[in-house]
Motif scaffolding. Structure first.
Motif, PDB file in Angstrom:
ATOM      1  N   LEU A   1     -60.593  53.748 -27.460  1.00 62.17           N
ATOM      2  CA  LEU A   1     -60.689  52.799 -26.393  1.00 62.17           C
ATOM      3  C   LEU A   1     -61.278  51.762 -27.192  1.00 62.17           C
ATOM      4  O   LEU A   1     -62.261  51.845 -27.996  1.00 62.17           O
ATOM      5  CB  LEU A   1     -60.984  53.144 -25.160  1.00 62.17           C
ATOM      6  CG  LEU A   1     -60.281  54.470 -24.373  1.00 62.17           C
ATOM      7  CD1 LEU A   1     -61.036  54.942 -23.312  1.00 62.17           C
ATOM      8  CD2 LEU A   1     -58.959  53.727 -24.277  1.00 62.17           C
TER       9      LEU A   1
ATOM     10  N   ASP B   1     -56.791  56.586 -26.075  1.00 60.01           N
ATOM     11  CA  ASP B   1     -55.547  56.143 -26.077  1.00 60.01           C
ATOM     12  C   ASP B   1     -54.604  56.835 -27.400  1.00 60.01           C
ATOM     13  O   ASP B   1     -55.229  57.144 -28.574  1.00 60.01           O
ATOM     14  CB  ASP B   1     -55.552  54.634 -26.439  1.00 60.01           C
ATOM     15  CG  ASP B   1     -55.783  53.658 -24.950  1.00 60.01           C
ATOM     16  OD1 ASP B   1     -55.440  54.410 -23.907  1.00 60.01           O
ATOM     17  OD2 ASP B   1     -56.017  52.450 -25.091  1.00 60.01           O
TER      18      ASP B   1
ATOM     19  N   ARG C   1     -51.920  55.968 -22.876  1.00 56.94           N
ATOM     20  CA  ARG C   1     -53.219  56.478 -22.141  1.00 56.94           C
ATOM     21  C   ARG C   1     -53.172  57.777 -21.744  1.00 56.94           C
ATOM     22  O   ARG C   1     -52.304  58.164 -21.256  1.00 56.94           O
ATOM     23  CB  ARG C   1     -53.694  55.395 -21.137  1.00 56.94           C
ATOM     24  CG  ARG C   1     -54.724  55.802 -20.261  1.00 56.94           C
ATOM     25  CD  ARG C   1     -56.192  55.594 -20.897  1.00 56.94           C
ATOM     26  NE  ARG C   1     -56.144  54.137 -21.675  1.00 56.94           N
ATOM     27  CZ  ARG C   1     -56.554  52.996 -21.275  1.00 56.94           C
ATOM     28  NH1 ARG C   1     -56.860  52.939 -19.966  1.00 56.94           N
ATOM     29  NH2 ARG C   1     -56.598  52.015 -22.152  1.00 56.94           N
TER      30      ARG C   1
ATOM     31  N   ALA D   1     -61.063  59.850 -21.369  1.00 54.61           N
ATOM     32  CA  ALA D   1     -60.009  58.896 -21.861  1.00 54.61           C
ATOM     33  C   ALA D   1     -59.700  58.748 -23.256  1.00 54.61           C
ATOM     34  O   ALA D   1     -60.699  58.615 -23.916  1.00 54.61           O
ATOM     35  CB  ALA D   1     -59.864  57.764 -20.758  1.00 54.61           C
TER      36      ALA D   1
ATOM     37  N   ARG E   1     -50.780  61.917 -19.330  1.00 60.04           N
ATOM     38  CA  ARG E   1     -50.289  60.745 -20.259  1.00 60.04           C
ATOM     39  C   ARG E   1     -49.525  59.863 -19.321  1.00 60.04           C
ATOM     40  O   ARG E   1     -48.380  60.203 -18.580  1.00 60.04           O
ATOM     41  CB  ARG E   1     -49.493  60.926 -21.357  1.00 60.04           C
ATOM     42  CG  ARG E   1     -49.166  59.713 -22.065  1.00 60.04           C
ATOM     43  CD  ARG E   1     -48.270  60.281 -23.524  1.00 60.04           C
ATOM     44  NE  ARG E   1     -47.007  60.705 -23.060  1.00 60.04           N
ATOM     45  CZ  ARG E   1     -45.932  59.648 -22.773  1.00 60.04           C
ATOM     46  NH1 ARG E   1     -46.380  58.423 -22.933  1.00 60.04           N
ATOM     47  NH2 ARG E   1     -44.797  60.183 -22.557  1.00 60.04           N
TER      48      ARG E   1
END
Length: 111
Positions: free
Chosen positions: A93, A9, A53, A7, A49
């Motif tokens: 993150l 951002d 995120r 993950a 997406r």
């Protein structure tokens, strides 16, 4: 075969998000980046997406070694150039380690 989920951002700016998506559309990515991904033993890579995120899913062969991939990337000037371009759009993150962009996710459920 193994699967990794990661993950990251994006900066919460619609124009930057649109530009990031532009660079990830078929035909807009750099061939050297695709080659570095395939050469590392990554069989398939997908990025999803929602909002700002991102989630990346990688299917890798048994020979894939994330540390070797990181070393190869560090010595590849084209990958460094791509990462610099992508840093315009990305933000780590809150729980990412210093210098970490994509954070490995832990699997918590499987059907």
């Amino acid at each position: 075969m193994k699967r990794y989920c990661l993950a990251l951002d994006l900066k919460n700016d619609p124009q930057l998000i649109a530009e990031y998506e532009y660079w990830h559309k078929a035909g807009n990515g750099w061939p050297e980046i695709k080659k570095s991904i395939l050469d590392a033993g990554i069989i398939d890579m997908q990025i999803y997406r929602t909002g700002n995120r991102l989630v990346m899913i990688m299917e890798v062969g048994n020979q894939f070694d994330p540390m070797e991939k990181a070393k190869a990337d560090a010595s590849n000037p084209k990958v460094a150039e791509w990462e610099l371009l992508m840093s315009k759009f990305q933000q780590p993150l809150a729980w990412a380690a210093d210098g970490e962009k994509w954070v490995l996710m832990n699997q918590i459920f499987q059907l």
